[in-house]
Design an enzyme around this catalytic site. Sequence first.
Site, PDB file in Angstrom:
ATOM      1  N   ASP A   9       0.880  -1.160   0.000  1.00  0.00           N
ATOM      2  CA  ASP A   9       0.000   0.000   0.000  1.00  0.00           C
ATOM      3  C   ASP A   9       0.927   1.221   0.000  1.00  0.00           C
ATOM      4  O   ASP A   9       2.076   1.124   0.431  1.00  0.00           O
ATOM      5  CB  ASP A   9      -0.860  -0.065   1.271  1.00  0.00           C
ATOM      6  CG  ASP A   9      -1.694   1.182   1.478  1.00  0.00           C
ATOM      7  OD1 ASP A   9      -2.235   1.701   0.485  1.00  0.00           O
ATOM      8  OD2 ASP A   9      -1.794   1.630   2.639  1.00  0.00           O
ATOM      9  N   ASP A  11       0.105   5.068   0.851  1.00  0.00           N
ATOM     10  CA  ASP A  11      -0.045   6.017   1.964  1.00  0.00           C
ATOM     11  C   ASP A  11      -0.136   5.269   3.296  1.00  0.00           C
ATOM     12  O   ASP A  11      -1.040   4.462   3.502  1.00  0.00           O
ATOM     13  CB  ASP A  11      -1.298   6.876   1.738  1.00  0.00           C
ATOM     14  CG  ASP A  11      -1.248   7.628   0.411  1.00  0.00           C
ATOM     15  OD1 ASP A  11      -0.188   8.189   0.085  1.00  0.00           O
ATOM     16  OD2 ASP A  11      -2.259   7.628  -0.318  1.00  0.00           O
TER      17      ASP A  11
HETATM   18 MG   LIG Z   1      -2.861   3.257   3.428  1.00  0.00          MG
END
Ligand SMILES: [Mg+2]
Length: 184
Positions: A9, A11
Site C-alpha cells: 500500500d 499512503d
Molecule cells: Mg494506506
Amino acid sequence: MSKKVFFLDRDGVINVDHGYIYKPEQFEFIPGVFDACRTITQHGYHIVVVTNQSGIARGYYTERDFAALTSWMTATFADQGVSLLDVYYCPHHATQGFGKYLLDCNCRKPRPGMLLKAAAQHDISLPASIIVGDKTSDMEAGKRAGLRVCYKVSENAASRRTTTEYVSCKRLIDVTTHFFQAHS
Ligand SMILES: [Mg+2]
Ligand SMILES: [Zn+2]
C-alpha cells in the site's frame, strides 16, 4: 517461474499518510522504507504498489497529478537502488465521485481487483506473495486474493502481534525483518 511479490500500500506504508497528497513536497518517506525494499528485492521478491486514490474521484487531484507523483516516486526509489515492478491505483469511489469515477468498481480495496490484475499481467504467484498495508481494507484485499501473509503496519503497534487475519508491525522495515527471519 511465477514471480513472488510484496504488494505495498502507498499512503501509510511508503509515505506518511497526510491525506490526499499529490505533490512531491507533500510526500514524506517513512524511515527505513528504502532499506526494507532493498531487502525485499535481495530475497528475490518483486515490489508492486497498490493504492486506493479516491482523491481522484473526489476531484481533489487528477490522474495526471497522480501519474506525475508516481514518476517522481519511482525515480526516487531508483536513485535508492530499488526498482518497482508496477504501480496500480484505483481512482474510483462508489458514492463520492464525479463522472466516470463514481463507480462501484472491483479495484478499490478491500476488493482484490488490483492484486488480481497485477497477477495476470506479471505472472505473479498470489499464494507466494505478501501484502503490507495500514488499513483493514488492505488486509481484506490480501485475504480475498489468497496471499500468503498480510502485514498491518501501525506506528503505535506496541509489539508484533499475530492474529488469524494478519501480523501487526510498526513499519515496513519491521515487516521485512520479521518476514525474512521467519522464512529464510
Ligand atoms: Mg494506506
Ligand atoms: Zn477502482
